[in-house]
Design a protein around this motif. Structure first.
Motif, PDB file in Angstrom:
ATOM      1  N   TYR A  55       5.518  19.445 -18.668  1.00 15.01           N
ATOM      2  CA  TYR A  55       5.756  20.885 -18.559  1.00 15.01           C
ATOM      3  C   TYR A  55       7.238  21.271 -18.508  1.00 15.01           C
ATOM      4  N   ALA A  56       8.021  20.638 -17.651  1.00 13.55           N
ATOM      5  CA  ALA A  56       9.420  21.049 -17.503  1.00 13.55           C
ATOM      6  C   ALA A  56      10.268  20.589 -18.686  1.00 13.55           C
ATOM      7  N   LEU A  57      10.038  19.361 -19.156  1.00  8.38           N
ATOM      8  CA  LEU A  57      10.834  18.827 -20.260  1.00  8.38           C
ATOM      9  C   LEU A  57      10.202  19.092 -21.626  1.00  8.38           C
ATOM     10  N   ARG A  58       8.982  19.603 -21.623  1.00  8.17           N
ATOM     11  CA  ARG A  58       8.234  19.914 -22.860  1.00  8.17           C
ATOM     12  C   ARG A  58       8.060  18.674 -23.751  1.00  8.17           C
ATOM     13  N   LEU A  59       7.714  17.561 -23.105  1.00  5.85           N
ATOM     14  CA  LEU A  59       7.442  16.305 -23.803  1.00  5.85           C
ATOM     15  C   LEU A  59       5.992  15.902 -23.492  1.00  5.85           C
ATOM     16  N   PRO A  60       5.034  16.578 -24.124  1.00  2.00           N
ATOM     17  CA  PRO A  60       3.631  16.361 -23.757  1.00  2.00           C
ATOM     18  C   PRO A  60       3.140  14.931 -23.988  1.00  2.00           C
ATOM     19  N   ARG A  61       3.618  14.264 -25.027  1.00  2.00           N
ATOM     20  CA  ARG A  61       3.158  12.885 -25.267  1.00  2.00           C
ATOM     21  C   ARG A  61       3.641  11.944 -24.178  1.00  2.00           C
ATOM     22  N   LEU A  62       4.909  12.052 -23.823  1.00  2.00           N
ATOM     23  CA  LEU A  62       5.443  11.231 -22.741  1.00  2.00           C
ATOM     24  C   LEU A  62       4.701  11.537 -21.443  1.00  2.00           C
ATOM     25  N   GLY A  63       4.461  12.818 -21.194  1.00  2.00           N
ATOM     26  CA  GLY A  63       3.722  13.214 -19.998  1.00  2.00           C
ATOM     27  C   GLY A  63       2.340  12.589 -19.970  1.00  2.00           C
ATOM     28  N   ALA A  64       1.655  12.610 -21.107  1.00  2.00           N
ATOM     29  CA  ALA A  64       0.311  12.032 -21.188  1.00  2.00           C
ATOM     30  C   ALA A  64       0.350  10.525 -20.939  1.00  2.00           C
ATOM     31  N   VAL A  65       1.340   9.853 -21.505  1.00  2.00           N
ATOM     32  CA  VAL A  65       1.462   8.400 -21.307  1.00  2.00           C
ATOM     33  C   VAL A  65       1.683   8.093 -19.827  1.00  2.00           C
ATOM     34  N   LEU A  66       2.565   8.850 -19.189  1.00  2.00           N
ATOM     35  CA  LEU A  66       2.837   8.619 -17.771  1.00  2.00           C
ATOM     36  C   LEU A  66       1.590   8.897 -16.925  1.00  2.00           C
TER      37      LEU A  66
ATOM     38  N   ILE B 124       0.841  -1.202   0.000  1.00  2.00           N
ATOM     39  CA  ILE B 124       0.000   0.000   0.000  1.00  2.00           C
ATOM     40  C   ILE B 124       0.871   1.245   0.000  1.00  2.00           C
ATOM     41  N   VAL B 125       1.884   1.268   0.856  1.00  2.00           N
ATOM     42  CA  VAL B 125       2.789   2.423   0.921  1.00  2.00           C
ATOM     43  C   VAL B 125       3.525   2.583  -0.407  1.00  2.00           C
ATOM     44  N   ALA B 126       4.007   1.477  -0.964  1.00  2.00           N
ATOM     45  CA  ALA B 126       4.709   1.542  -2.253  1.00  2.00           C
ATOM     46  C   ALA B 126       3.784   2.051  -3.358  1.00  2.00           C
ATOM     47  N   CYS B 127       2.520   1.642  -3.326  1.00  2.00           N
ATOM     48  CA  CYS B 127       1.569   2.116  -4.343  1.00  2.00           C
ATOM     49  C   CYS B 127       1.297   3.604  -4.175  1.00  2.00           C
ATOM     50  N   GLU B 128       1.173   4.064  -2.952  1.00  2.00           N
ATOM     51  CA  GLU B 128       0.956   5.502  -2.728  1.00  2.00           C
ATOM     52  C   GLU B 128       2.164   6.299  -3.220  1.00  2.00           C
ATOM     53  N   VAL B 129       3.348   5.857  -2.861  1.00  2.00           N
ATOM     54  CA  VAL B 129       4.570   6.518  -3.342  1.00  2.00           C
ATOM     55  C   VAL B 129       4.640   6.427  -4.868  1.00  2.00           C
ATOM     56  N   GLY B 130       4.336   5.253  -5.399  1.00  2.00           N
ATOM     57  CA  GLY B 130       4.349   5.064  -6.854  1.00  2.00           C
ATOM     58  C   GLY B 130       3.394   5.993  -7.569  1.00  2.00           C
ATOM     59  N   PHE B 131       2.199   6.187  -7.008  1.00  2.00           N
ATOM     60  CA  PHE B 131       1.233   7.107  -7.607  1.00  2.00           C
ATOM     61  C   PHE B 131       1.838   8.501  -7.744  1.00  2.00           C
ATOM     62  N   TRP B 132       2.419   9.005  -6.654  1.00  2.00           N
ATOM     63  CA  TRP B 132       2.970  10.364  -6.677  1.00  2.00           C
ATOM     64  C   TRP B 132       4.203  10.455  -7.574  1.00  2.00           C
ATOM     65  N   VAL B 133       5.009   9.404  -7.634  1.00  2.00           N
ATOM     66  CA  VAL B 133       6.183   9.406  -8.511  1.00  2.00           C
ATOM     67  C   VAL B 133       5.753   9.432  -9.977  1.00  2.00           C
ATOM     68  N   VAL B 134       4.781   8.587 -10.332  1.00  2.00           N
ATOM     69  CA  VAL B 134       4.300   8.561 -11.721  1.00  2.00           C
ATOM     70  C   VAL B 134       3.624   9.890 -12.068  1.00  2.00           C
ATOM     71  N   LEU B 135       2.848  10.427 -11.143  1.00  2.00           N
ATOM     72  CA  LEU B 135       2.201  11.722 -11.365  1.00  2.00           C
ATOM     73  C   LEU B 135       3.242  12.823 -11.570  1.00  2.00           C
ATOM     74  N   ALA B 136       4.216  12.898 -10.688  1.00  2.00           N
ATOM     75  CA  ALA B 136       5.256  13.927 -10.810  1.00  2.00           C
ATOM     76  C   ALA B 136       6.057  13.749 -12.107  1.00  2.00           C
ATOM     77  N   ALA B 137       6.394  12.508 -12.441  1.00  2.00           N
ATOM     78  CA  ALA B 137       7.138  12.261 -13.680  1.00  2.00           C
ATOM     79  C   ALA B 137       6.329  12.692 -14.889  1.00  2.00           C
ATOM     80  N   GLY B 138       5.043  12.393 -14.897  1.00  2.00           N
ATOM     81  CA  GLY B 138       4.186  12.798 -16.013  1.00  2.00           C
ATOM     82  C   GLY B 138       4.101  14.301 -16.146  1.00  2.00           C
ATOM     83  N   LEU B 139       3.947  14.990 -15.022  1.00  2.00           N
ATOM     84  CA  LEU B 139       3.842  16.453 -15.065  1.00  2.00           C
ATOM     85  C   LEU B 139       5.178  17.107 -15.405  1.00  2.00           C
ATOM     86  N   LEU B 140       6.265  16.549 -14.876  1.00  2.00           N
ATOM     87  CA  LEU B 140       7.588  17.093 -15.228  1.00  2.00           C
ATOM     88  C   LEU B 140       7.862  16.894 -16.721  1.00  2.00           C
ATOM     89  N   ALA B 141       7.527  15.720 -17.236  1.00  2.00           N
ATOM     90  CA  ALA B 141       7.730  15.476 -18.675  1.00  2.00           C
ATOM     91  C   ALA B 141       6.876  16.434 -19.500  1.00  2.00           C
TER      92      ALA B 141
END
Length: 184
Positions: free
Chosen positions: A28-39, A9-26
């Protein structure tokens, strides 16, 4: 000793936020909207992992306990509130990294506040319904209602939370707003 399912459960909660942050960073910050959408589309996979781990643990003879009930609650809350959490985070990232408009804040009073409180409570009701469905699915998957009986305790606990939430927020704000209108 910590229940292994609690660690999942803890790993899934952490995983959710990691995948969310990676998607948003991809996006907006990296300007890779397709990768962000996939994540971002992959965030529900975390819920699938938790559901499978919970079902496998029970199916392999594990005795239902608090961790299994928490997994069901986590899944219900994730389904009901997940999209709004994504939207909340997306607004903030868009504002910070892409020059987007300031994030929309919920109303603090008036009819807008009442609608907001009822909408949030409606999400909770959906979370409760999904939790019930997950518990029922686990009961059916295990095939032994006696071994899974403790799972229904989480559903009852959520029911108490839902009643407190219902009367403490949506009903309260509705009554306050009606009193204001009556006083005019």
């Amino acid at each position: 000793m910590v229940d292994p399912l609690v660690l999942v459960i803890v790993a899934c909660e952490v995983g959710f936020w990691v995948v969310l942050a990676a998607g948003l960073l991809a996006r907006y910050a990296l300007r890779l909207p397709r990768l962000g959408a996939v994540l971002l589309v992959c965030t529900p996979l975390v819920d699938v992992v938790l559901l499978v781990a919970t079902a496998l643990d029970l199916r392999s003879g594990g005795e239902a306990g608090v961790a299994h009930g928490l997994a069901a609650v986590y899944l219900g809350v994730s389904v009901a509130f997940g999209h709004s959490v994504l939207r909340w985070a997306d607004q903030r990232f868009a504002h910070r990294f892409a020059g987007g408009p300031p994030p929309v804040e919920p109303p603090t009073s008036g009819p807008g506040k009442v609608r907001h409180e009822w909408r949030e409570w409606g999400r909770f009701a959906l979370a409760w319904a999904v939790t019930c469905a997950v518990v029922l699915l686990l009961v059916v998957a295990v095939g032994d209602p006696e071994r899974t009986r403790p799972l229904w305790g989480q559903v009852r606990g959520m029911g108490v939370v839902g009643l407190v939430w219902l009367f403490g927020w949506p009903v309260h704000h509705t009554l306050v707003e009606k009193a204001k209108r009556s006083a005019r």
